[in-house]
Write a protein that holds these residues in place. Structure first.
Motif, PDB file in Angstrom:
ATOM      1  N   TYR A 121       0.971  -1.228  -0.088  1.00  0.00           N
ATOM      2  CA  TYR A 121      -0.056  -0.199   0.073  1.00  0.00           C
ATOM      3  C   TYR A 121       0.887   1.251  -0.083  1.00  0.00           C
ATOM      4  N   ILE A 122       1.828   1.263   0.831  1.00  0.00           N
ATOM      5  CA  ILE A 122       2.643   2.571   0.923  1.00  0.00           C
ATOM      6  C   ILE A 122       3.512   2.979  -0.363  1.00  0.00           C
ATOM      7  N   GLU A 123       3.797   1.936  -1.000  1.00  0.00           N
ATOM      8  CA  GLU A 123       4.694   1.874  -2.364  1.00  0.00           C
ATOM      9  C   GLU A 123       3.608   2.297  -3.338  1.00  0.00           C
ATOM     10  N   ASP A 124       2.736   1.602  -3.316  1.00  0.00           N
ATOM     11  CA  ASP A 124       1.820   1.485  -4.604  1.00  0.00           C
ATOM     12  C   ASP A 124       0.848   2.769  -4.575  1.00  0.00           C
ATOM     13  N   VAL A 125       0.454   3.334  -3.373  1.00  0.00           N
ATOM     14  CA  VAL A 125      -0.349   4.225  -3.177  1.00  0.00           C
ATOM     15  C   VAL A 125      -0.038   5.702  -2.557  1.00  0.00           C
ATOM     16  N   VAL A 126       0.667   5.524  -1.436  1.00  0.00           N
ATOM     17  CA  VAL A 126       0.945   6.830  -0.748  1.00  0.00           C
ATOM     18  C   VAL A 126       2.255   7.461  -1.479  1.00  0.00           C
ATOM     19  N   LEU A 127       3.241   6.768  -1.997  1.00  0.00           N
ATOM     20  CA  LEU A 127       4.499   7.392  -2.551  1.00  0.00           C
ATOM     21  C   LEU A 127       3.888   7.891  -3.736  1.00  0.00           C
ATOM     22  N   GLY A 128       4.495   9.371  -4.030  1.00  0.00           N
ATOM     23  CA  GLY A 128       4.407   9.923  -5.267  1.00  0.00           C
ATOM     24  C   GLY A 128       5.070   9.349  -6.283  1.00  0.00           C
ATOM     25  N   LYS A 129       4.485   9.434  -7.657  1.00  0.00           N
ATOM     26  CA  LYS A 129       5.105   8.853  -8.513  1.00  0.00           C
ATOM     27  C   LYS A 129       5.238   9.644  -9.881  1.00  0.00           C
ATOM     28  N   VAL A 130       6.556   9.416 -10.437  1.00  0.00           N
ATOM     29  CA  VAL A 130       7.032  10.139 -11.432  1.00  0.00           C
ATOM     30  C   VAL A 130       6.500   9.927 -12.788  1.00  0.00           C
ATOM     31  N   GLU A 131       5.626  10.527 -13.413  1.00  0.00           N
ATOM     32  CA  GLU A 131       4.946  10.046 -14.660  1.00  0.00           C
ATOM     33  C   GLU A 131       5.675  10.498 -15.674  1.00  0.00           C
ATOM     34  N   SER A 132       6.182  11.715 -15.933  1.00  0.00           N
ATOM     35  CA  SER A 132       6.991  12.089 -16.874  1.00  0.00           C
ATOM     36  C   SER A 132       8.052  13.224 -16.694  1.00  0.00           C
ATOM     37  N   VAL A 133       9.012  13.490 -17.436  1.00  0.00           N
ATOM     38  CA  VAL A 133      10.215  14.189 -17.246  1.00  0.00           C
ATOM     39  C   VAL A 133      10.518  14.784 -18.759  1.00  0.00           C
ATOM     40  N   GLU A 134      10.051  15.973 -19.151  1.00  0.00           N
ATOM     41  CA  GLU A 134      10.274  16.269 -20.590  1.00  0.00           C
ATOM     42  C   GLU A 134      10.916  17.744 -20.545  1.00  0.00           C
ATOM     43  N   ALA A 135      12.021  17.969 -21.609  1.00  0.00           N
ATOM     44  CA  ALA A 135      12.730  18.960 -21.858  1.00  0.00           C
ATOM     45  C   ALA A 135      11.897  20.250 -21.987  1.00  0.00           C
ATOM     46  N   GLU A 136      12.290  21.336 -21.407  1.00  0.00           N
ATOM     47  CA  GLU A 136      11.489  22.506 -21.635  1.00  0.00           C
ATOM     48  C   GLU A 136      12.496  23.643 -22.402  1.00  0.00           C
ATOM     49  N   THR A 137      13.461  23.731 -21.628  1.00  0.00           N
ATOM     50  CA  THR A 137      14.731  24.608 -22.442  1.00  0.00           C
ATOM     51  C   THR A 137      15.758  23.736 -22.000  1.00  0.00           C
ATOM     52  N   ASP A 138      17.123  24.553 -22.401  1.00  0.00           N
ATOM     53  CA  ASP A 138      18.132  23.667 -22.451  1.00  0.00           C
ATOM     54  C   ASP A 138      18.875  23.444 -20.923  1.00  0.00           C
ATOM     55  N   ARG A 139      18.250  24.170 -20.014  1.00  0.00           N
ATOM     56  CA  ARG A 139      18.427  24.107 -18.432  1.00  0.00           C
ATOM     57  C   ARG A 139      17.249  23.579 -17.845  1.00  0.00           C
ATOM     58  N   THR A 140      16.083  23.584 -18.179  1.00  0.00           N
ATOM     59  CA  THR A 140      14.777  23.424 -17.468  1.00  0.00           C
ATOM     60  C   THR A 140      14.093  22.245 -17.996  1.00  0.00           C
ATOM     61  N   TRP A 141      13.307  21.582 -17.241  1.00  0.00           N
ATOM     62  CA  TRP A 141      12.664  20.380 -17.401  1.00  0.00           C
ATOM     63  C   TRP A 141      11.163  20.448 -16.526  1.00  0.00           C
ATOM     64  N   ARG A 142      10.149  19.833 -17.491  1.00  0.00           N
ATOM     65  CA  ARG A 142       8.988  19.519 -16.764  1.00  0.00           C
ATOM     66  C   ARG A 142       8.666  18.501 -16.338  1.00  0.00           C
ATOM     67  N   ALA A 143       8.568  18.250 -14.783  1.00  0.00           N
ATOM     68  CA  ALA A 143       8.405  16.936 -14.250  1.00  0.00           C
ATOM     69  C   ALA A 143       7.131  16.803 -13.744  1.00  0.00           C
ATOM     70  N   ARG A 144       6.335  15.746 -14.260  1.00  0.00           N
ATOM     71  CA  ARG A 144       4.700  15.383 -13.576  1.00  0.00           C
ATOM     72  C   ARG A 144       4.694  14.439 -12.687  1.00  0.00           C
ATOM     73  N   ILE A 145       4.336  14.620 -11.606  1.00  0.00           N
ATOM     74  CA  ILE A 145       4.349  13.549 -10.475  1.00  0.00           C
ATOM     75  C   ILE A 145       2.990  13.683 -10.162  1.00  0.00           C
ATOM     76  N   SER A 146       2.544  12.339  -9.873  1.00  0.00           N
ATOM     77  CA  SER A 146       1.283  12.117  -9.403  1.00  0.00           C
ATOM     78  C   SER A 146       1.079  11.587  -7.868  1.00  0.00           C
ATOM     79  N   TYR A 147       0.175  11.960  -7.160  1.00  0.00           N
ATOM     80  CA  TYR A 147      -0.076  11.531  -5.700  1.00  0.00           C
ATOM     81  C   TYR A 147      -1.802  11.191  -5.577  1.00  0.00           C
ATOM     82  N   HIS A 148      -1.890  10.273  -4.647  1.00  0.00           N
ATOM     83  CA  HIS A 148      -3.034   9.578  -4.334  1.00  0.00           C
ATOM     84  C   HIS A 148      -3.718  10.543  -3.087  1.00  0.00           C
TER      85      HIS A 148
END
Length: 377
Positions: A42-69
């Protein structure tokens, strides 16, 4: 399993570093223990935040989408904010720029009670931008403030907003000034009605006092004739505003002021994006109107940042009803046509200190504000 997501701007040299950074944030905002000791199930599967995607935005920044329950957030707004950006907010190189809530969150946090349409109905103004003088300055007597309320309301102002610097100072204690100012606005509204005006001015006093007095003072304002209130969530907390917005017994519109918000939005690589903090979070916490510094004023917001705030206030994907953006901060009447062309009808146009130059003829200034907005429409 349905989860809500939060998008962060991460500063990193490579995508691998950005992904590791995102994984660290997912841990930090939820279980706050090393990844190798996170219990399976339960803690790993539900409670822990999960990294869904990391995409380049500029040459020095990234858009990271994290999901939570929702189980990690529970049913209280403070913990929801803690999960979204608690410890991560004190890490360097991370800025919260967007969130997307699922029905779990939306059912628990419905957002504004009135929203833009509701405020318009309360005022009785079917179309057009809202004229909003700011009653000031700090240090004035109750009688002087009430006279400003009366003159501006009589001249056709839609919202009579107290300055956020009027708190509970001895010159005009909160409980002394609210009945007098509310009565002045009520008198002006009665005179407007007698002349055939179908709209009314709303008087919004600023909540002062201590944190544990917010609800008491809000109800005091209501009982003594206020039609809504101004609240500073940066000082009293987003939850204080949300609790009032959801309180059926209170049931008045709330205008949120951005005082104390600077450190949350001004840094390039920490804090929140302008739209997220002054638009999305204000809606989440129940504000019906969100004040922000307009571009070209004394605070340095640019036009793109202001439009980002307005979009967040009005977006159909935000929490609950769309709300009214309210640009101000060193504005003058001659700026109103330009502002209207930028923001349109569903906007509360603030003008404060410059109105005082009109002295006893401040009513003329209100009429000029209305004319300026009407000529631009």
């Amino acid at each position: 399993m349905d989860r809500f997501s939060v998008t962060y701007r991460l500063f990193a040299d490579t995508q691998g570093e950005a992904h590791d950074f995102a994984a660290a944030i997912a841990l930090e905002n939820t279980v706050e223990i090393p990844r190798d000791v996170v219990p399976s199930g339960y803690i790993e599967d539900v409670v822990l935040g999960k990294v869904e995607s990391v995409e380049a935005e500029t040459d020095r920044t990234w858009r990271a989408r994290i999901s939570y329950h929702i189980d990690a957030a529970g049913e209280e707004l403070p913990q929801l904010l803690n999960v979204m950006f608690g410890n991560a907010s004190i890490l360097k190189g991370v800025k919260l720029i967007e969130f997307s809530f699922n029905e779990d969150v939306r059912s628990l946090f419905p957002g504004p009670r009135f929203g833009a349409d509701g405020v318009r109905k309360v005022i009785g103004k079917k179309s057009g931008g809202f004229v909003c003088p700011v009653i000031k300055p700090q240090g004035s007597t109750v009688e002087d403030l009430a006279e400003l309320c009366y003159q501006t309301a009589l001249a056709g102002a839609d919202i009579i907003k107290e300055d956020h610097g009027l708190s509970n100072q001895k010159n005009a204690l909160f409980k002394d000034r609210i009945p007098v100012c509310a009565e002045a606005v009520e008198k002006a509204n009665a005179e407007r009605k007698a002349k055939g005006d179908t709209s009314q001015a709303m008087y919004l006093p600023n909540i002062g006092g201590h944190g544990d007095e917010v609800e008491e003072l809000a109800f005091y304002a209501k009982e003594h004739g206020a039609q809504g209130l101004l609240l500073i969530p940066g000082l009293f907390g987003f939850d204080a505003m949300q609790r009032l917005a959801r309180n059926d017994s209170f049931g008045l519109p709330i205008m949120a002021h951005p005082s104390f918000a600077g450190p949350f939005v001004l840094s390039e690589d920490t804090g929140y994006s302008h739209g997220c903090y002054l638009g999305d979070l204000m809606r989440l916490a129940g504000a019906d109107i969100s004040v922000f510094p307009n571009y070209g004023g004394r605070f340095g917001f640019n036009k793109e940042q202001c439009l980002e705030i307005v979009d967040a206030c009005k977006s159909g994907t935000g929490i609950g009803k769309a709300i009214l953006p309210s640009p101000g901060g060193g504005m003058s009447i001659d700026r109103l046509p330009e502002m209207y062309n930028t923001y349109g009808d569903d906007c509360v146009y603030l003008v404060g200190g410059s109105l005082l130059r009109y002295g006893a003829k401040i009513g003329d200034a209100i009429r000029e504000m209305s004319a300026a907005l009407n000529s631009a429409s």
